[in-house]
Design an enzyme around this catalytic site. Structure first.
Site, PDB file in Angstrom:
ATOM      1  N   HIS A  55      52.329 -12.606 -17.515  1.00  0.00           N
ATOM      2  CA  HIS A  55      52.479 -13.548 -18.642  1.00  0.00           C
ATOM      3  C   HIS A  55      51.308 -13.401 -19.618  1.00  0.00           C
ATOM      4  CE1 HIS A  55      55.770 -16.023 -16.863  1.00  0.00           C
ATOM      5  NE2 HIS A  55      55.203 -15.693 -15.718  1.00  0.00           N
ATOM      6  N   ASN A 127      60.060 -21.154 -16.409  1.00  0.00           N
ATOM      7  CA  ASN A 127      60.600 -19.968 -17.068  1.00  0.00           C
ATOM      8  C   ASN A 127      61.881 -20.338 -17.796  1.00  0.00           C
ATOM      9  OD1 ASN A 127      58.712 -18.001 -16.231  1.00  0.00           O
ATOM     10  ND2 ASN A 127      59.759 -17.725 -14.278  1.00  0.00           N
ATOM     11  N   TYR A 337      47.097 -20.384  -9.380  1.00  0.00           N
ATOM     12  CA  TYR A 337      46.767 -20.554 -10.803  1.00  0.00           C
ATOM     13  C   TYR A 337      45.312 -20.969 -11.001  1.00  0.00           C
ATOM     14  CZ  TYR A 337      51.641 -19.869 -11.807  1.00  0.00           C
ATOM     15  OH  TYR A 337      52.874 -19.303 -11.908  1.00  0.00           O
TER      16      TYR A 337
HETATM   17  C1  HEM Z   1      54.172 -17.340  -5.671  1.00  0.00           C
HETATM   18  C2  HEM Z   1      54.623 -17.096  -6.873  1.00  0.00           C
HETATM   19  C3  HEM Z   1      53.763 -17.047  -8.096  1.00  0.00           C
HETATM   20  C4  HEM Z   1      52.436 -16.777  -8.229  1.00  0.00           C
HETATM   21  C5  HEM Z   1      51.443 -16.444  -7.122  1.00  0.00           C
HETATM   22  C6  HEM Z   1      52.116 -16.846  -9.638  1.00  0.00           C
HETATM   23  C7  HEM Z   1      50.877 -16.626 -10.183  1.00  0.00           C
HETATM   24  C8  HEM Z   1      50.568 -16.672 -11.519  1.00  0.00           C
HETATM   25  C9  HEM Z   1      49.275 -16.414 -12.073  1.00  0.00           C
HETATM   26  C10 HEM Z   1      48.039 -16.043 -11.270  1.00  0.00           C
HETATM   27  C11 HEM Z   1      49.358 -16.552 -13.412  1.00  0.00           C
HETATM   28  C12 HEM Z   1      48.242 -16.385 -14.432  1.00  0.00           C
HETATM   29  C13 HEM Z   1      47.559 -17.726 -14.582  1.00  0.00           C
HETATM   30  C14 HEM Z   1      46.406 -17.708 -15.538  1.00  0.00           C
HETATM   31  O1  HEM Z   1      45.664 -16.720 -15.572  1.00  0.00           O
HETATM   32  O2  HEM Z   1      46.216 -18.722 -16.242  1.00  0.00           O
HETATM   33  C15 HEM Z   1      50.716 -16.924 -13.710  1.00  0.00           C
HETATM   34  C16 HEM Z   1      51.204 -17.216 -14.959  1.00  0.00           C
HETATM   35  C17 HEM Z   1      52.410 -17.819 -15.174  1.00  0.00           C
HETATM   36  N1  HEM Z   1      53.400 -18.051 -14.240  1.00  0.00           N
HETATM   37 FE1  HEM Z   1      53.326 -17.617 -12.326  1.00  0.00          FE
HETATM   38  N2  HEM Z   1      53.245 -17.163 -10.337  1.00  0.00           N
HETATM   39  C18 HEM Z   1      54.273 -17.299  -9.439  1.00  0.00           C
HETATM   40  C19 HEM Z   1      55.584 -17.626  -9.722  1.00  0.00           C
HETATM   41  C20 HEM Z   1      55.999 -18.160 -10.898  1.00  0.00           C
HETATM   42  C21 HEM Z   1      57.248 -18.829 -11.107  1.00  0.00           C
HETATM   43  C22 HEM Z   1      58.324 -19.045 -10.062  1.00  0.00           C
HETATM   44  C23 HEM Z   1      57.250 -19.260 -12.389  1.00  0.00           C
HETATM   45  C24 HEM Z   1      58.290 -20.059 -13.110  1.00  0.00           C
HETATM   46  C25 HEM Z   1      58.947 -21.046 -12.514  1.00  0.00           C
HETATM   47  C26 HEM Z   1      56.007 -18.838 -13.004  1.00  0.00           C
HETATM   48  C27 HEM Z   1      55.639 -19.080 -14.297  1.00  0.00           C
HETATM   49  C28 HEM Z   1      54.443 -18.675 -14.859  1.00  0.00           C
HETATM   50  C29 HEM Z   1      54.115 -18.870 -16.257  1.00  0.00           C
HETATM   51  C30 HEM Z   1      54.984 -19.535 -17.310  1.00  0.00           C
HETATM   52  C31 HEM Z   1      52.844 -18.336 -16.446  1.00  0.00           C
HETATM   53  C32 HEM Z   1      52.071 -18.278 -17.757  1.00  0.00           C
HETATM   54  C33 HEM Z   1      51.279 -19.553 -17.913  1.00  0.00           C
HETATM   55  C34 HEM Z   1      50.576 -19.566 -19.245  1.00  0.00           C
HETATM   56  O3  HEM Z   1      51.278 -19.523 -20.267  1.00  0.00           O
HETATM   57  O4  HEM Z   1      49.339 -19.623 -19.272  1.00  0.00           O
HETATM   58  N3  HEM Z   1      55.279 -18.168 -12.070  1.00  0.00           N
HETATM   59  N4  HEM Z   1      51.436 -16.975 -12.545  1.00  0.00           N
END
Ligand code: HEM
Length: 505
Positions: A55, A127, A337
């Site tokens: 992302h 999402n 996160y």
């Molecule tokens: C175990 C599963 C998941 C892990 C370990 C994970 C981990 C992460 C990490 C580490 C980031 C970067 C955060 C940052 O640097 O600020 C991220 C971003 C993001 N994740 Fe996940 N994620 C997972 C599943 C999901 C799922 C299922 C969704 C949606 C329902 C999702 C939606 C997002 C979104 C929208 C961002 C961007 C947030 C932003 O705009 O700053 N992720 N994720």
């Protein structure tokens, strides 16, 4: 105003010359004494911070949630009480592309919203799809390695991508969504978004229900074909960011209607499949959408880096009345996160204005790099203390959650109720003919460079989901129908083994 026009160094002293270095003689070398030059160069070298691991490419805007309906029987959260109006910030993103990637790629879109509630921040990090590819945290880093760059070539690889997706049959529904017309939205305004996971709500009596969050666009769904997207990307790689910014700038505030789906604890026990599995949907016919309110985006950030790049969302941020669930995927996110942001932005990232709560923040965390809020001055840094400082509030404790079973590594595929293909098949069956044709075309195009064994694996899954879906994919991928029928008789492990080699034909 005059001060505003004066150039200073980083501690406010006036700068005499910002064009000509101090040199030893008119044609001589630069001297160390040009401290302004040193400061300028040193700052520039440190301006890039790590991008989000996934992302990475995104755009944001401020808005507000207005609650128009009464769901107080489900939740005591003040942000969800009738009439409540809560300021918020949303960041939209693609998942696989890096910070400089083009907006119009085939991918799911992230939609992360921070609600600045009167009880602290609530982040809904979702999402634009109702379900996800995978359901165990162990698979998450691998999913990203498969969709991001190949270690040898440094390029994105359809082979890696499809190999990973098809070895895990639970990906099937999400693959169908991403390969459908919805895989490339026309703009962020023209898509729904979802919390995806099963969360919980609890009311004043501490009665819990399970819940899913939905935000449905009031602008209508609009998508792009591969060809339309390629043309746009060729002209403007920031087309979605531009659309969002310019629409808000001219007052055309995009809106979404917020809904929840609710499942009682008893319904969950009797549900025909695991309601805490993020790869499964709760059909609307069984768990109808309940209207909550309206979400509107109405203000652009003043500074991209300060507000969009430094925004930090985490599913761990909930407020009283909203809670988690046994969803094992959600549980993993609760750690990930904050951990990522402590690395990406630093331990005090919640003091950055876009992340800071609008209510008093009273914790005993102290110090750390870039502490800029006064560090609570002389207030005690330990608890319990006799000075009457900040005590816990037991009245906000969640109701206990009953769980059962021994601790173990359970594979959901061993659960006899698990069906990885039902949702994908149901989606196919409600598609109009033009959507079906697009899905088949997009899949065949995306898989064009992929080896046959992987195509067979995916075709078998499609056949299991729906005979017509399977048949049309077999044709489009140029596969042997008899071979697919033979492979369809195998269980998942056997199918994966039988399709390991590229010369499966
Ligand atoms: C175990 C599963 C998941 C892990 C370990 C994970 C981990 C992460 C990490 C580490 C980031 C970067 C955060 C940052 O640097 O600020 C991220 C971003 C993001 N994740 Fe996940 N994620 C997972 C599943 C999901 C799922 C299922 C969704 C949606 C329902 C999702 C939606 C997002 C979104 C929208 C961002 C961007 C947030 C932003 O705009 O700053 N992720 N994720």
């Amino acid at each position: 105003m005059d001060d505003y026009k004066k150039l200073t160094n980083e501690v406010g002293a006036p700068v005499a010359d910002n064009e000509n270095s101090i040199t030893a003689g008119p044609r001589g070398p630069v001297v160390m004494q040009d401290v302004w030059l040193m400061e300028k160069m040193a700052h520039f070298n440190r301006e890039v911070i790590p991008e989000r691991r996934m992302h990475a490419k995104g755009w944001g805007a401020y808005g507000k949630l207005t609650v128009t309906h009464d769901i107080s029987k489900y939740t005591k959260a003040k942000v969800l009480q009738p009439g409540a109006v809560t300021e918020a910030f949303t960041r939209f993103s693609t998942v696989a592309g890096e910070r400089g990637a083009a907006d119009c790629e085939r991918d799911i879109r992230g939609v992360a919203t921070k609600f600045y509630t009167s009880e602290g921040n609530w982040d809904l990090v979702g999402n634009n799809t109702p379900t996800f590819f995978i359901r165990d945290v162990h698979n998450f880093s691998d999913l990203n390695r498969a969709v991001k760059r190949d270690p040898k070539t440094g390029r994105r690889s359809a082979q890696n991508n499809w190999d990973f997706w098809t070895l895990l049959p639970e990906c099937f529904h999400q693959i169908t969504v991403v390969m459908s017309d919805r895989g490339i939205p026309a703009s962020f305004r023209n898509m729904h978004f979802y919390g995806e996971h099963t969360f919980s709500l609890y009311n004043e009596k501490n009665e819990r229900v399970w819940c899913k969050f939905h935000f449905r666009t009031q602008q209508g769904i609009k998508n792009l074909t591969n060809e339309e997207a390629a043309e746009i990307n060729g002209i403007d790689r920031e087309s979605h960011g531009k659309d969002l910014f310019e629409t808000i700038e001219r007052g055309g505030f995009p809106k979404w209607t917020m809904y929840i789906q609710v499942m009682t604890e008893e319904q969950a026990i009797n549900h025909y499949e695991n309601p805490f599995d993020i790869t499964k949907i709760w059909p609307h016919a069984e768990y109808p959408l309940i209207e909550v309110g309206m979400y509107e985006l109405n203000r652009n950030p003043e500074n991209y880096f300060a507000e969009v790049e430094q925004a930090a969302f985490t599913p761990a941020h909930v407020v009283p009345g909203i809670g988690f669930s046994p969803d094992r995927f959600l549980q993993g996110r609760l750690f990930s996160y904050g951990d990522a942001q402590r690395y990406r932005l630093g331990i005090n990232h919640n003091q950055i204005p876009v992340n800071r709560a609008k209510v008093a923040v009273n914790e005993y965390h102290r110090d750390g790099a870039m502490r800029v809020d006064g560090n609570y001055g002389a207030a005690p840094a330990y608890t319990p203390n006799s000075a009457g400082f900040w005590t816990a509030q037991p009245e906000v404790a969640e109701p206990p959650m009953a769980l059962e079973g021994a601790m173990w590594r359970y594979d959901p595929k061993d659960d006899p109720t698990d069906d990885c293909f039902r949702a994908g098949g149901n989606l196919w069956r409600v598609m109009t003919e033009d959507k079906k044709a697009l899905l088949i075309h997009n899949t065949a195009t995306d898989m064009a460079s992929v080896t046959k064994n992987i195509k067979y694996r995916h075709a078998v899954h499609a056949l299991k989901a729906d005979p017509e879906y399977g048949r049309r994919l077999i044709e489009a991928l140029g596969l042997c129908p008899d071979k697919v029928a033979e492979l369809e008789k195998l269980n998942n492990n056997e199918l994966n083994r039988a399709t390991l080699s590229a010369d499966v034909d």
